[in-house]
Design a protein around this motif. Structure first.
Motif, PDB file in Angstrom:
ATOM      1  N   VAL A 289       0.901  -1.227   0.005  1.00  0.00           N
ATOM      2  CA  VAL A 289      -0.013  -0.025   0.041  1.00  0.00           C
ATOM      3  C   VAL A 289       0.828   1.149  -0.071  1.00  0.00           C
ATOM      4  O   VAL A 289       0.587   2.272  -0.593  1.00  0.00           O
ATOM      5  CB  VAL A 289      -0.898  -0.167   1.099  1.00  0.00           C
ATOM      6  CG1 VAL A 289      -1.571   1.370   1.443  1.00  0.00           C
ATOM      7  CG2 VAL A 289      -1.878  -1.068   1.105  1.00  0.00           C
ATOM      8  N   MET A 290       1.795   1.158   0.696  1.00  0.00           N
ATOM      9  CA  MET A 290       2.879   2.420   0.927  1.00  0.00           C
ATOM     10  C   MET A 290       3.443   2.643  -0.370  1.00  0.00           C
ATOM     11  O   MET A 290       3.776   3.604  -0.984  1.00  0.00           O
ATOM     12  CB  MET A 290       3.739   2.347   1.938  1.00  0.00           C
ATOM     13  CG  MET A 290       4.862   3.361   2.278  1.00  0.00           C
ATOM     14  SD  MET A 290       3.699   4.842   2.705  1.00  0.00           S
ATOM     15  CE  MET A 290       5.038   5.967   3.066  1.00  0.00           C
ATOM     16  N   THR A 291       4.028   1.571  -1.157  1.00  0.00           N
ATOM     17  CA  THR A 291       4.555   1.680  -2.282  1.00  0.00           C
ATOM     18  C   THR A 291       3.644   2.317  -3.510  1.00  0.00           C
ATOM     19  O   THR A 291       4.089   3.192  -4.213  1.00  0.00           O
ATOM     20  CB  THR A 291       5.125   0.049  -2.917  1.00  0.00           C
ATOM     21  OG1 THR A 291       5.932  -0.235  -1.895  1.00  0.00           O
ATOM     22  CG2 THR A 291       5.965   0.249  -4.211  1.00  0.00           C
ATOM     23  N   LEU A 292       2.447   1.704  -3.372  1.00  0.00           N
ATOM     24  CA  LEU A 292       1.552   2.226  -4.317  1.00  0.00           C
ATOM     25  C   LEU A 292       1.127   3.629  -4.130  1.00  0.00           C
ATOM     26  O   LEU A 292       1.132   4.330  -5.274  1.00  0.00           O
ATOM     27  CB  LEU A 292       0.227   1.143  -4.322  1.00  0.00           C
ATOM     28  CG  LEU A 292      -0.953   1.662  -5.316  1.00  0.00           C
ATOM     29  CD1 LEU A 292      -0.551   1.422  -6.863  1.00  0.00           C
ATOM     30  CD2 LEU A 292      -2.072   0.953  -5.232  1.00  0.00           C
ATOM     31  N   SER A 293       1.128   4.296  -2.974  1.00  0.00           N
ATOM     32  CA  SER A 293       0.656   5.487  -2.346  1.00  0.00           C
ATOM     33  C   SER A 293       1.910   6.435  -3.003  1.00  0.00           C
ATOM     34  O   SER A 293       1.794   7.462  -3.691  1.00  0.00           O
ATOM     35  CB  SER A 293       0.534   5.643  -1.061  1.00  0.00           C
ATOM     36  OG  SER A 293      -0.479   4.911  -0.559  1.00  0.00           O
TER      37      SER A 293
END
Length: 63
Positions: A6-10
């Motif tokens: 999720v952090m990478t996508l954000s």
């Protein structure tokens, strides 16, 4: 593991949005004012969101 994804996508979405804003400013040869009241063609997306927050508040008050 899911939190890392999720952090990478954000961060990827944040980076792409910043790139598109900068490309649009360069294409139209315009600049916006930064936090130091100087024109810039390389704003952060956070600053752009802060500018649009003022527009949204203005729209809510008139609409």
């Amino acid at each position: 593991m899911a939190l890392i994804m999720v952090m990478t996508l954000s961060l990827m979405i944040y980076s792409l949005a910043e790139k598109r804003v900068r490309e649009a400013l360069a294409t139209h040869k315009v600049s916006i004012w930064d936090q130091k009241n100087k024109p810039t063609r390389y704003p952060t997306i956070r600053w752009v969101f802060m500018i649009f927050e003022d527009v949204l508040l203005s729209w809510e008050l008139t609409g």
